[in-house]
Each structure stands twice: as C-alpha cells, then as structure tokens.
Design a protein around this motif. Structure first.
Motif, PDB file in Angstrom:
ATOM      1  N   PRO A  61      35.831  -5.876  19.754  1.00  0.00           N
ATOM      2  CA  PRO A  61      35.806  -5.917  18.151  1.00  0.00           C
ATOM      3  C   PRO A  61      36.729  -4.743  17.594  1.00  0.00           C
ATOM      4  O   PRO A  61      37.179  -4.054  18.303  1.00  0.00           O
ATOM      5  CB  PRO A  61      34.355  -5.442  18.078  1.00  0.00           C
ATOM      6  CG  PRO A  61      33.535  -5.700  18.957  1.00  0.00           C
ATOM      7  CD  PRO A  61      34.461  -5.461  20.155  1.00  0.00           C
ATOM      8  N   VAL A  62      37.238  -5.131  16.250  1.00  0.00           N
ATOM      9  CA  VAL A  62      38.180  -4.137  15.763  1.00  0.00           C
ATOM     10  C   VAL A  62      37.780  -2.839  15.790  1.00  0.00           C
ATOM     11  O   VAL A  62      38.598  -1.672  15.924  1.00  0.00           O
ATOM     12  CB  VAL A  62      38.533  -4.575  14.368  1.00  0.00           C
ATOM     13  CG1 VAL A  62      39.659  -3.676  13.840  1.00  0.00           C
ATOM     14  CG2 VAL A  62      39.174  -6.052  14.427  1.00  0.00           C
ATOM     15  N   CYS A  67      41.834  -6.479  19.121  1.00  0.00           N
ATOM     16  CA  CYS A  67      42.120  -7.178  18.097  1.00  0.00           C
ATOM     17  C   CYS A  67      41.395  -8.394  17.703  1.00  0.00           C
ATOM     18  O   CYS A  67      41.703  -9.213  16.757  1.00  0.00           O
ATOM     19  CB  CYS A  67      43.666  -7.831  18.619  1.00  0.00           C
ATOM     20  SG  CYS A  67      43.792  -8.393  20.093  1.00  0.00           S
ATOM     21  N   ALA A  68      40.313  -8.588  18.040  1.00  0.00           N
ATOM     22  CA  ALA A  68      39.429  -9.670  17.950  1.00  0.00           C
ATOM     23  C   ALA A  68      40.027 -10.890  17.400  1.00  0.00           C
ATOM     24  O   ALA A  68      39.687 -11.741  16.566  1.00  0.00           O
ATOM     25  CB  ALA A  68      38.762  -9.163  16.418  1.00  0.00           C
ATOM     26  N   TRP A  69      40.789 -11.681  18.467  1.00  0.00           N
ATOM     27  CA  TRP A  69      41.306 -12.830  18.686  1.00  0.00           C
ATOM     28  C   TRP A  69      40.225 -13.749  18.528  1.00  0.00           C
ATOM     29  O   TRP A  69      39.099 -13.564  19.138  1.00  0.00           O
ATOM     30  CB  TRP A  69      42.220 -13.088  19.611  1.00  0.00           C
ATOM     31  CG  TRP A  69      43.415 -12.285  19.364  1.00  0.00           C
ATOM     32  CD1 TRP A  69      44.064 -11.679  18.192  1.00  0.00           C
ATOM     33  CD2 TRP A  69      44.542 -12.092  20.391  1.00  0.00           C
ATOM     34  NE1 TRP A  69      45.264 -11.385  18.235  1.00  0.00           N
ATOM     35  CE2 TRP A  69      45.816 -11.581  19.670  1.00  0.00           C
ATOM     36  CE3 TRP A  69      44.694 -12.448  21.525  1.00  0.00           C
ATOM     37  CZ2 TRP A  69      46.653 -11.011  20.515  1.00  0.00           C
ATOM     38  CZ3 TRP A  69      45.656 -11.919  22.365  1.00  0.00           C
ATOM     39  CH2 TRP A  69      46.762 -11.304  21.771  1.00  0.00           C
ATOM     40  N   LEU A  97      33.215  -3.737  32.014  1.00  0.00           N
ATOM     41  CA  LEU A  97      32.212  -2.489  31.562  1.00  0.00           C
ATOM     42  C   LEU A  97      32.311  -2.232  30.039  1.00  0.00           C
ATOM     43  O   LEU A  97      31.236  -2.035  29.395  1.00  0.00           O
ATOM     44  CB  LEU A  97      32.972  -1.350  32.223  1.00  0.00           C
ATOM     45  CG  LEU A  97      32.510   0.094  31.652  1.00  0.00           C
ATOM     46  CD1 LEU A  97      30.737   0.346  32.013  1.00  0.00           C
ATOM     47  CD2 LEU A  97      33.208   1.106  32.052  1.00  0.00           C
ATOM     48  N   ALA A  98      33.502  -2.468  29.220  1.00  0.00           N
ATOM     49  CA  ALA A  98      33.587  -2.194  27.875  1.00  0.00           C
ATOM     50  C   ALA A  98      32.493  -2.991  27.151  1.00  0.00           C
ATOM     51  O   ALA A  98      31.673  -2.452  26.182  1.00  0.00           O
ATOM     52  CB  ALA A  98      34.879  -2.672  27.382  1.00  0.00           C
ATOM     53  N   PRO A  99      32.320  -4.312  27.453  1.00  0.00           N
ATOM     54  CA  PRO A  99      31.227  -5.115  26.592  1.00  0.00           C
ATOM     55  C   PRO A  99      29.851  -4.432  26.752  1.00  0.00           C
ATOM     56  O   PRO A  99      28.985  -4.722  25.966  1.00  0.00           O
ATOM     57  CB  PRO A  99      31.310  -6.660  27.152  1.00  0.00           C
ATOM     58  CG  PRO A  99      32.801  -6.655  27.659  1.00  0.00           C
ATOM     59  CD  PRO A  99      33.280  -5.425  28.148  1.00  0.00           C
ATOM     60  N   ALA A 308      31.307 -15.225  18.469  1.00  0.00           N
ATOM     61  CA  ALA A 308      30.453 -14.839  17.460  1.00  0.00           C
ATOM     62  C   ALA A 308      29.200 -14.082  17.927  1.00  0.00           C
ATOM     63  O   ALA A 308      28.101 -13.912  17.011  1.00  0.00           O
ATOM     64  CB  ALA A 308      29.872 -16.502  17.123  1.00  0.00           C
ATOM     65  N   GLY A 309      29.195 -13.443  18.874  1.00  0.00           N
ATOM     66  CA  GLY A 309      28.380 -12.488  19.370  1.00  0.00           C
ATOM     67  C   GLY A 309      27.155 -12.871  20.412  1.00  0.00           C
ATOM     68  O   GLY A 309      26.073 -12.158  20.720  1.00  0.00           O
TER      69      GLY A 309
END
Length: 399
Positions: A61-62, A67-69, A97-99, A308-309
């Motif tokens: 996510p921004v 950059c939320a492509w 890891l980041a997510p 979309a989450g």
C-alpha cells in the motif's frame, strides 16, 4: 494468442521497457541470461535501483511506501523484467514478511522494519522448514521459552535460502509444546548477529551455495520481536504462505524460458531439420504454452483479489502446483533443445557453464537451471501437499 491490453496499459508497458533499457546494467542482464550468479552485491544494486525509481514494492500500500499497482501493472512489470533478464527481486522481506507485518504487526514494528526493507538495510531470510518439518510444517520442533522480557530459542531450521547473506530471519517457533500442533506456534523476528546462531552451508546439485542450515543454541530474542499474539503464529504463517505460493507461479520467468526454448529449437538440427519442426517436440512445446496462457489468466485474477485486500485462498496452491510443473517442463524442453550442450554434470562444469558460442543461444544456462529447478515442486509446500489442500477445501474434506 496473448492477453489484450488497454492503451493505458500499453503506455505503462512502454514506460517499464524504457526504464529497463536505461537502468538495468547490461552486465547484470547478461549474467542472468546465462544463468550465472550476481551475488549479494548484484541483488543489492538492483534493489537500490528499483527503490530509487519507487518501483521496489508494487504490492505494498502507498502508506507503507509501495506504489500500489493494480494486478495488470504488476503482471506487465514482471513480464518485462523477465524479458529483459532482470534479476528477480529477493522476496523474503518485500513479498513475504512485509504483508504479515502490514496486517498483523504492531505500529512500532511497521515503523521500524518496513523502511529498512525498502532501503535494503535489512536482508531477511525465512526460518520455516526443519529436518522433520517440511511440508508438514506444523510439526516443527524449534522451541522458544519465555524468560522475563525475552525468549530463549533452541532448534534448527533448514533449506534457508540465501541465509548466508541475511542479517535478520523471521521464524516459526513452538511456544506451547502442550497445545495442538497449529495452536502452539509463534512468529518471531530474530537478529542473525545474536550469539548462539550458526549458519551452515548446503551445496546443491548444481554446485551452488544457495541454501543453509540455521542452528539456534540458547538464542535470546526480545519479547517485542514477537509478531501478533503468542501461539497465533500459524495464522500468520498461512497468510504468508499464500503470498509465497502465488509468487512461486513465476509466469514471467516461464514466458522468458519458453521464448529461450523456441530460439534454441530453431537453431538445433534434428535429422536435417530444425528441432522445432519435430512433431513430438512441437506438441510438447505447444502444450506448455497453452498451460502457461491459462495460468497467466488465473494468476491475474488472484492478484486482483489480493490487491483488493483479500488474501489468496486455495487458488495459491493451484498456482504453486501448475506454475512449478510448467517451469519444470520448460526446463526439460530446454535440456532437450540444447542437446549435447546440456551435458555438464560435475559441479565445476555446471558452475562455469559452457563456453559461449558452443551451442544454441541460451544453452550455457540449461544444465544449472534444470538441476536447480527440480526443487520447485518441493519448496513452499510440496505439490503433493498442495493437491491435498485443494481437495480438502474444494471437496469439503473428502480428500
């Protein structure tokens, strides 16, 4: 036949292609084309180039620096990077890891670790598999016992990819040995410089040092390095694995590999005619391309849901199975297309490759890629396990 794109998407493709032409170092691209290692320095360099451009974390996510492509943009970017022989972005921090941190981590963890992943200050590796807990990951034995404001970790992890470069490792550890397997696991972030950690190399069939054993002996880990709640790590692990298995699909790499096979098959002669005209070989090649087209469409649909989450569900297992089968089929077709030039077997010969120009273009990398990619159907959860997951979910437990 290929996917059709809108004018706006084609403009984005042109932008990506121009960036790669201008910023991707030629020697790096050539090394990747020939299947040669670029080492930690090469990966760090490419990481920095993408971060400077703002394109390092297309799935973030921004608000976290991504950059939320959308799904199509990410597909195009991967496709163009593979076509240009750009290095694959090391996924452990950025894509795995980041997510988890973005969804389950504390605000302090997000503020500290996410910027360091982007800057390249931290290089992460994954501490999941153990000698007795591979596909059956929930049977892991590495223990973490809480003592005041820290955990004491003892155990072993194996098949730790690029662990020799990492300064941090995210680990699944057992914090409640009396609970059911999945209910007694926690998710810890561990500094690799902590006393008691030993990294032992594992040399693979292709002669490379890509994976490792990691040993933990009375390793002290601060309690604040626990992600989420104690004993809830299995939930976070499953979330991470869905992202890992979706990434393993490797649509762009398969596309680039398929084009390389076609070039070799046009150059390699078989009974006086180009190999690509051989009916049996051509039929296998066509089937691989059809399978890849179908998987690319499925991959776009799943990435769209993730954007979309929605965490990918059983579809990530489907992508993992089909994606690895396709890549292994392409590796086998390349080996056949290269003919005698795919013969190196001794680790020294595999590591050095054929001298350029001795065989069809691209044949230098065939042996190493074929041997190395036999692992694809095993890591990230073996394909047999993934088929059981698919059957259990889709058939309502009647697997």
């Amino acid at each position: 036949m290929d996917l059709s794109y809108s004018p706006e998407e084609e403009r984005f493709r042109a932008e990506v292609r121009q960036f790669l032409e201008q910023k991707l170092p030629a020697e790096m691209s050539e090394a990747m084309r020939l299947g040669r290692s670029i080492g930690k320095e090469g990966h760090d360099r490419w990481h920095a180039i993408l971060n400077e451009q703002g394109w390092l974390a297309p799935n973030w996510p921004v608000q976290f620096g991504g950059c939320a492509w959308n799904a199509v943009q990410r597909h195009i970017f991967e496709e163009e990077c593979c076509r240009a022989h750009a290095p694959r972005i090391v996924p452990f921090g950025l894509s795995m890891l980041a997510p988890v941190l973005q969804k389950f981590g504390s605000k302090a963890q997000q503020d500290h670790y996410l910027p360091r992943i982007l800057s390249g200050e931290d290089w992460w590796c994954q501490g999941y598999s153990e000698p007795g807990a591979g596909s059956d990951l929930a049977s892991l034995k590495t223990r973490a016992v809480r003592e005041g404001d820290h955990y004491v970790v003892n155990g072993q992890k194996t098949w730790t990819t690029l662990g020799q470069y990492a300064n941090w490792i995210f680990c699944l550890v057992r914090t409640d040995p009396d609970a059911k397997q999945q209910q007694g696991i926690s998710f810890l972030l561990i500094d690799m410089d902590t006393p008691g950690i030993e990294v032992r190399p594992i040399i693979l069939l292709d002669g490379t040092h890509e994976v490792n054993e990691i040993w933990f002996t009375d390793v002290k880990v601060p309690v604040e390095n626990l992600v989420g709640e104690e004993n809830k790590g299995w939930t976070y692990a499953k979330y991470l694995l869905t992202h890992e298995r979706t990434n393993i699909a490797g649509v762009g790499f398969s596309r680039a590999g398929l084009e390389a096979v076609k070039r070799m098959a046009r150059a390699q002669m078989h009974r006086g005619r180009p190999l690509i005209e051989n009916p049996h070989f051509a039929a296998r090649l066509a089937q691989a391309e059809i399978d890849l087209m179908a998987m690319a469409t499925t991959n776009l649909r799943i990435i769209s849901r993730a954007a979309a989450g929605q965490a990918p569900g059983v579809e990530s297992s489907m992508l993992k199975v089909k994606g690895t089968e396709i890549r292994q089929e392409i590796n086998d077709l390349a080996r056949r297309a290269a003919g005698v030039y795919a013969m190196p077997f001794a680790s020294e010969a595999v590591e050095s490759g054929n001298e350029p120009g001795l065989g069809p273009e691209g044949s230098e990398a065939v042996a190493a890629q074929y041997f190395n990619n036999r692992k694809l159907s095993i890591f990230g959860g073996s394909n047999e396990i993934q088929k059981n997951i698919i059957a259990k979910v889709k058939l309502g437990g009647r697997a």
